[in-house]
Every structure is written in C-alpha cells, then in structure tokens.
Design a protein around this motif. Structure first.
Motif, PDB file in Angstrom:
ATOM      1  N   ARG B  31      14.584  -0.696  -3.889  1.00 28.06           N
ATOM      2  CA  ARG B  31      15.437   0.570  -3.591  1.00 28.06           C
ATOM      3  C   ARG B  31      16.613   0.286  -3.146  1.00 28.06           C
ATOM      4  O   ARG B  31      17.913   0.323  -3.408  1.00 28.06           O
ATOM      5  CB  ARG B  31      14.832   1.818  -3.241  1.00 28.06           C
ATOM      6  N   SER B  32      16.531   0.088  -1.710  1.00 26.70           N
ATOM      7  CA  SER B  32      17.788  -0.318  -0.702  1.00 26.70           C
ATOM      8  C   SER B  32      17.376  -1.183   0.060  1.00 26.70           C
ATOM      9  O   SER B  32      16.224  -1.754   0.615  1.00 26.70           O
ATOM     10  CB  SER B  32      18.040   0.797  -0.061  1.00 26.70           C
ATOM     11  N   LEU B  34      18.294  -2.281   4.147  1.00 24.61           N
ATOM     12  CA  LEU B  34      19.031  -1.837   5.438  1.00 24.61           C
ATOM     13  C   LEU B  34      19.350  -2.822   6.522  1.00 24.61           C
ATOM     14  O   LEU B  34      18.329  -3.613   6.666  1.00 24.61           O
ATOM     15  CB  LEU B  34      18.284  -0.445   5.913  1.00 24.61           C
ATOM     16  N   MET B  48      23.494   0.229   4.771  1.00 28.61           N
ATOM     17  CA  MET B  48      22.615   0.545   3.553  1.00 28.61           C
ATOM     18  C   MET B  48      23.126  -0.190   2.310  1.00 28.61           C
ATOM     19  O   MET B  48      24.309   0.521   1.936  1.00 28.61           O
ATOM     20  CB  MET B  48      22.205   2.053   3.337  1.00 28.61           C
ATOM     21  N   THR B  50      22.701  -0.928  -1.742  1.00 28.03           N
ATOM     22  CA  THR B  50      21.906  -0.478  -2.988  1.00 28.03           C
ATOM     23  C   THR B  50      22.361  -1.236  -4.070  1.00 28.03           C
ATOM     24  O   THR B  50      21.450  -1.618  -5.103  1.00 28.03           O
ATOM     25  CB  THR B  50      21.733   0.878  -3.262  1.00 28.03           C
ATOM     26  N   ILE B  92      13.319  -1.034   1.328  1.00 29.14           N
ATOM     27  CA  ILE B  92      12.618   0.086   1.211  1.00 29.14           C
ATOM     28  C   ILE B  92      12.561   0.191  -0.365  1.00 29.14           C
ATOM     29  O   ILE B  92      13.174  -0.059  -1.425  1.00 29.14           O
ATOM     30  CB  ILE B  92      13.502   1.358   1.682  1.00 29.14           C
ATOM     31  N   TYR B  94      11.226   2.108  -3.944  1.00 25.03           N
ATOM     32  CA  TYR B  94      11.568   3.363  -4.768  1.00 25.03           C
ATOM     33  C   TYR B  94      10.268   4.437  -4.790  1.00 25.03           C
ATOM     34  O   TYR B  94      10.597   5.390  -4.451  1.00 25.03           O
ATOM     35  CB  TYR B  94      12.119   3.091  -6.276  1.00 25.03           C
ATOM     36  N   ALA B  98       7.607   5.344  -0.849  1.00 23.78           N
ATOM     37  CA  ALA B  98       8.834   5.136  -0.782  1.00 23.78           C
ATOM     38  C   ALA B  98       9.764   5.312   0.450  1.00 23.78           C
ATOM     39  O   ALA B  98      10.839   4.746   0.605  1.00 23.78           O
ATOM     40  CB  ALA B  98       9.618   6.120  -1.906  1.00 23.78           C
ATOM     41  N   SER B  99       8.830   5.846   1.525  1.00 22.42           N
ATOM     42  CA  SER B  99       9.612   5.802   2.790  1.00 22.42           C
ATOM     43  C   SER B  99       9.173   4.792   3.618  1.00 22.42           C
ATOM     44  O   SER B  99       9.642   4.736   4.770  1.00 22.42           O
ATOM     45  CB  SER B  99       8.846   7.305   3.276  1.00 22.42           C
ATOM     46  N   LYS B 100       8.490   3.439   3.238  1.00 18.99           N
ATOM     47  CA  LYS B 100       8.172   2.557   4.028  1.00 18.99           C
ATOM     48  C   LYS B 100       9.084   1.624   4.385  1.00 18.99           C
ATOM     49  O   LYS B 100       9.459   1.000   3.150  1.00 18.99           O
ATOM     50  CB  LYS B 100       6.733   2.219   3.588  1.00 18.99           C
ATOM     51  N   LEU B 101       9.544   1.478   5.331  1.00 21.38           N
ATOM     52  CA  LEU B 101      10.494   0.367   5.716  1.00 21.38           C
ATOM     53  C   LEU B 101       9.575  -1.226   5.833  1.00 21.38           C
ATOM     54  O   LEU B 101       8.758  -0.932   6.891  1.00 21.38           O
ATOM     55  CB  LEU B 101      11.310   0.466   6.852  1.00 21.38           C
ATOM     56  N   PHE B 103      10.256  -4.595   7.754  1.00 20.15           N
ATOM     57  CA  PHE B 103      11.162  -5.367   8.263  1.00 20.15           C
ATOM     58  C   PHE B 103      10.904  -7.092   8.053  1.00 20.15           C
ATOM     59  O   PHE B 103       9.875  -7.322   8.211  1.00 20.15           O
ATOM     60  CB  PHE B 103      11.203  -5.047   9.630  1.00 20.15           C
TER      61      PHE B 103
END
Lengths: 115, 113
Positions: B31-32, B34, B48, B50, B92, B94, B98-101, B103
């Motif tokens: 998705r993105s 960061l 961010m 995308t 991250i 989709y 979906a909320s999991k980063l 690293f």
C-alpha cells in the motif's frame, strides 16, 4: 498536549516480576499498537487494537497481555519478566486500520530493563 | 512474511555532504512506504510514498518510490549535525492486517563537523 503518551518512561525491575505499561492517545484515533524495539534498534509489531478489538497478535509469549479499556487506551501487562524482555516498548496510534498510513503516531517509548 | 531491508546499516559523513539511504521491500498487497527519523525517542514521520516516480520533498530531504524495483531512496542534501539519527523505512499492506507496519533495521547516520 502530548498526542500519544506512555508511562512510565523508564522501568527497571527484577526477573520474575509482573509489570504494566500504560498508553493513552488524545488524537481520537480508532487503532492503537504496541511495538518492541530491541537493542539493535529493530522495531517489530506486537499487538494492535481497533476500537477495543484485538486485530493483530504477533507471535509473542503469553506472558504479554494487552488490554484496551476504551479506544483511547491500550495497556501492556507483562508477567514473569525475563532478561530478554529488556527493550524499548513503543505505543502508537492511527486514525483507523484502513487509513493507518495517514497519521501513524508513536509515543516516546518505555525503556524496560530487567535485571 | 513481509520484509524490509535497508542499506547501508550505518554511515558517517561530514557536514555539507549529500547522502542517499536505500530501502528495498517484499510485501504482499503493497500500500505505502513510510520513512521515519528516530533520534533519542519516538520515530517521527518524514514521508509517505504510495505512487511510483513521484518525489516527495521537505527542505533538504527528499524521497522517491520505485514500485518496479520494490525500493525507495531517501536523499539528504547539505547534511547538518542535526540530521544525525536512525532513519527507518517501513511498509504497510492494503488488506487484512492493513494497519501493520513492517520496519527495516534502519540506517544509522552520523554527521560530523
């Protein structure tokens, strides 16, 4: 004024003890997280709650239990602390699970040292 | 499992130099991406990304995403001692979590006088 606040900032405790770290956010976000950063600075997700519902539960020992009394709070309780639990624990929040890439905000961290 | 690799792991430069930090990723349903800067405490958000090929700029910092190469770079021009920090890249996905980063291990940048 702090957007995501954690307490305590520092925690030194003996092996075998039980301890809690508290986190609160005043951003009106729906989703909150706990991340662990080890001595090599590697950040890894542990848990995530969305509106008090557990949505992410990575492979962490059962000794770690998150609790979310409401969507503005996510606490982390750790039983029977071990030396390997020493790390910095970061709380974070995001608007919701689908817009997490917008406004993912971290707290300042809790440095836990187990002796 | 999603994976993010950053290089170099550490870097020492002189004030005024230009640096390029690299991030490559493998993620299902990207998705993105960061970028964060971490000094002594919490990671602070930088960019961010995308869409591929669109440069994001903030002062002396800029970043771009290459979805074909599954990578991103972060450039810092005219470095200052205040740029000394760990720079973290995260991806991250989709759907699902979906909320999991996820690293990378970070690049530790030290800028000397």
């Amino acid at each position: 004024d702090t957007a995501v606040s954690q307490t305590p900032k520092y925690l030194v405790t003996q092996m075998g003890n039980d301890k809690s770290i508290k986190c609160e956010q005043n951003l009106g976000h729906d989703t909150m997280y706990w991340y662990k950063q080890d001595s090599k600075k590697f950040l890894k997700i542990m848990f995530s709650y969305n509106n008090k519902e557990l949505i992410i539960n990575e492979t962490v020992p059962n000794r770690f239990s998150p609790k979310s009394p409401d969507k503005a709070h996510l606490n982390l309780h750790i039983n029977s602390l071990e030396l390997g639990d020493s790390a910095v624990y970061f709380c974070a929040s995001s608007p919701d699970r689908d817009r997490a890439n917008y406004g993912y905000t971290f707290g300042s961290g809790t440095r836990l040292t187990v002796v | 499992e999603d994976k993010v690799v950053q290089s170099p792991l550490s870097l020492v430069v002189h004030e005024g130099d230009t640096v390029t930090l690299n991030c490559s990723y493998e993620v299902t349903n990207f998705r993105s991406l960061l970028w964060y800067k971490q000094e002594k405490k919490a990671p602070t958000f930088l960019f961010m990304l995308t869409s591929s090929g669109i440069e994001k700029k903030s002062g002396r910092l800029s970043s771009i995403l290459d979805k074909k190469e599954l990578s991103s770079i972060l450039n810092i021009t005219a470095t200052q001692t205040g740029d000394s920090a760990i720079y973290l890249c995260a991806v991250i996905p989709y759907t699902g979590t979906a909320s999991k980063l996820t690293f990378g291990t970070g690049t530790r940048l030290q800028v000397t006088l």
